[in-house]
Design a protein around this motif. Structure first.
Motif, short mmCIF file in Angstrom:
data_model
loop_
_atom_site.label_atom_id
_atom_site.label_comp_id
_atom_site.label_asym_id
_atom_site.label_seq_id
_atom_site.Cartn_x
_atom_site.Cartn_y
_atom_site.Cartn_z
N GLU A 124 1.96 0.05 2.30
CA GLU A 124 1.65 -0.56 1.18
C GLU A 124 0.14 -1.01 1.24
O GLU A 124 -0.53 -0.94 0.00
N ALA A 125 -0.52 -1.27 2.46
CA ALA A 125 -1.96 -1.47 2.56
C ALA A 125 -2.64 -0.35 1.92
O ALA A 125 -3.69 -0.34 1.17
N LEU A 126 -2.15 0.90 2.27
CA LEU A 126 -2.81 2.26 1.83
C LEU A 126 -2.90 2.45 0.51
O LEU A 126 -3.65 2.84 -0.52
N ARG A 127 -1.50 2.41 -0.12
CA ARG A 127 -1.43 2.28 -1.67
C ARG A 127 -2.24 1.42 -2.44
O ARG A 127 -2.66 1.65 -3.29
N GLY A 170 -7.63 1.04 -5.77
CA GLY A 170 -8.49 0.18 -5.95
C GLY A 170 -8.59 -1.45 -5.80
O GLY A 170 -9.57 -1.98 -6.13
N LEU A 171 -7.41 -1.93 -5.12
CA LEU A 171 -7.23 -3.19 -5.03
C LEU A 171 -7.65 -3.72 -3.55
O LEU A 171 -7.48 -2.91 -2.59
N SER A 172 -8.36 -4.74 -3.57
CA SER A 172 -8.74 -5.45 -2.38
C SER A 172 -7.30 -5.95 -1.73
O SER A 172 -6.48 -6.14 -2.21
N LEU A 173 -7.42 -6.09 -0.26
CA LEU A 173 -6.38 -6.97 0.23
C LEU A 173 -6.19 -8.04 -0.08
O LEU A 173 -5.14 -8.62 -0.39
N LEU A 174 -7.22 -9.14 -0.58
CA LEU A 174 -6.99 -10.30 -1.00
C LEU A 174 -6.32 -10.36 -2.44
O LEU A 174 -5.52 -11.17 -2.40
N LEU A 225 -3.84 -0.42 7.81
CA LEU A 225 -3.00 -1.61 8.32
C LEU A 225 -4.12 -2.31 9.42
O LEU A 225 -3.80 -3.50 9.52
N ALA A 226 -4.78 -1.54 10.04
CA ALA A 226 -5.87 -2.28 11.12
C ALA A 226 -6.66 -3.46 10.20
O ALA A 226 -7.14 -4.60 10.56
N GLU A 227 -7.08 -2.95 8.99
CA GLU A 227 -7.87 -4.02 8.19
C GLU A 227 -7.24 -5.38 7.97
O GLU A 227 -7.78 -6.18 7.92
N LEU A 228 -6.08 -4.88 7.36
CA LEU A 228 -4.94 -5.91 7.30
C LEU A 228 -5.01 -6.96 8.21
O LEU A 228 -5.06 -8.17 8.01
N LEU A 229 -4.77 -6.19 9.50
CA LEU A 229 -4.60 -7.18 10.71
C LEU A 229 -5.87 -7.78 11.17
O LEU A 229 -5.64 -9.21 11.55
N VAL A 230 -6.88 -7.54 10.97
CA VAL A 230 -8.18 -7.99 11.01
C VAL A 230 -8.26 -9.20 10.26
O VAL A 230 -8.81 -10.35 10.57
N PHE A 231 -8.20 -8.85 8.92
CA PHE A 231 -8.34 -10.05 7.85
C PHE A 231 -7.25 -11.16 8.30
O PHE A 231 -7.65 -12.17 8.12
N GLU A 232 -6.08 -10.82 8.57
CA GLU A 232 -5.06 -11.85 8.73
C GLU A 232 -5.54 -12.78 10.01
O GLU A 232 -5.28 -14.06 9.91
#
Length: 300
Positions: free
Chosen positions: A38-41, A46-50, A121-128
């Motif tokens: 989902e994070a890659l999609r 063009g969506l930010s994780l936020l 995924l790693a960007e998501l985990l760093v953000f969280e």
């Protein structure tokens, strides 16, 4: 080794003995793989994780984001408290910090889907990771909410610092703890944000400032309660908090960490008892009997 395997390999799980590991590592890796997809999609749209963690088109991201926040307030069973204390101090683990950041800094090669999944995924985990630590910093007292700060503001500050600093070459230095640096930068931004809000409030009326103080006191009180009561009473008192009240069925679907498996009658009873308890001294409140991760992180 992919990022899901690397992360679970480095988690501070109990090493045998009388206490079993509190996580099914295989199940966790499968869930991380879904999050990666989902994070890659979201990234490729063009969506930010936020934005993605609030977008119903990405239910795993949405549930993960809310579930992590609620999990901060779950009471920790006595047999798992030693593991939780290790987890509370886990942000200082240099191998885990560098593993996450190295994956997150990876490029998105169209011909390397695995690499792209790992980076997303790693960007998501760093953000969280930064967001949860910043959450504890912001809400260990009432000060941030007194000046009008919200949980969504903490999310935005955490994401902005990750997006700005993640690819800075300094974070690749083996002598640098990258998550520690990101958290420090986010904490400075949080302080600046609070100061800016305080300056703006000087030009508002006393009624506005008193309303913010009342909401801050109420939210701080709710954070002391057991998680189900906190979620249910926050919803019941939504008008006082300037929020929209949710139907209990919808609330239960949105907050499964807090309310999964509870009947409508049980939820109604907890709301009634909780309302009555809040009218009495704190000793009568439905407070946590055991510490939650939020409590341990405040002391870490």
């Amino acid at each position: 080794m992919n990022v899901a395997a690397a992360v679970t390999h480095l988690l501070p799980l109990p090493a045998g003995g009388a206490v079993a590991a509190p996580l099914d590592v295989g199940e966790l890796q499968s869930e991380l793989d879904i999050l990666a997809d989902e994070a890659l999609r979201a990234r490729r749209q063009g969506l930010s994780l936020l934005a993605a963690v609030r977008d119903p088109r990405f239910p795993a991201l949405q549930n993960f984001h809310q579930g992590l926040r609620d999990a901060l307030f779950l009471e920790i069973p006595e047999e798992l408290e030693p593991w939780a204390r290790l987890a509370a101090n886990g942000a200082g683990n240099p191998p885990l910090q560098h593993t996450l950041v190295d994956f997150a800094r990876g490029g998105e090669d169209a011909d390397d889907r695995l690499g792209a999944l790992q980076a997303a995924l790693a960007e998501l985990l760093v953000f969280e990771a930064i967001r949860l630590r910043l959450f504890v910093t912001a809400f260990r007292g009432e000060e941030f909410e007194v000046v009008g700060g919200e949980e969504s503001d903490v999310d935005a500050i955490a994401y902005r610092e990750v997006a700005t600093l993640l690819h800075r070459p300094e974070l690749a230095d083996p002598d640098v703890r990258p998550l520690t640096v990101l958290l420090a930068a986010a904490s400075v931004s949080l302080a600046h944000d609070a100061q800016s809000r305080a300056e703006e409030l000087r030009d508002t009326g006393e009624d506005t400032r008193e309303e913010l103080r009342m909401r801050a006191r109420l939210r701080a009180a709710l954070r002391e309660l057991r998680l189900p009561e906190a979620v249910l009473l926050e919803n019941a008192l939504a008008a006082l908090l300037g929020e929209e009240r949710r139907e209990l069925a919808d609330l239960q679907a949105e907050r499964p960490v807090a309310l999964d498996g509870m009947t409508r009658q049980a939820m109604d009873q907890r709301v009634s008892r909780g309302r009555r308890a809040l009218a009495h001294p704190r000793a009568a409140w439905p407070r946590r009997r055991r510490p939650a991760l939020f409590d341990l992180l405040q002391r870490a």
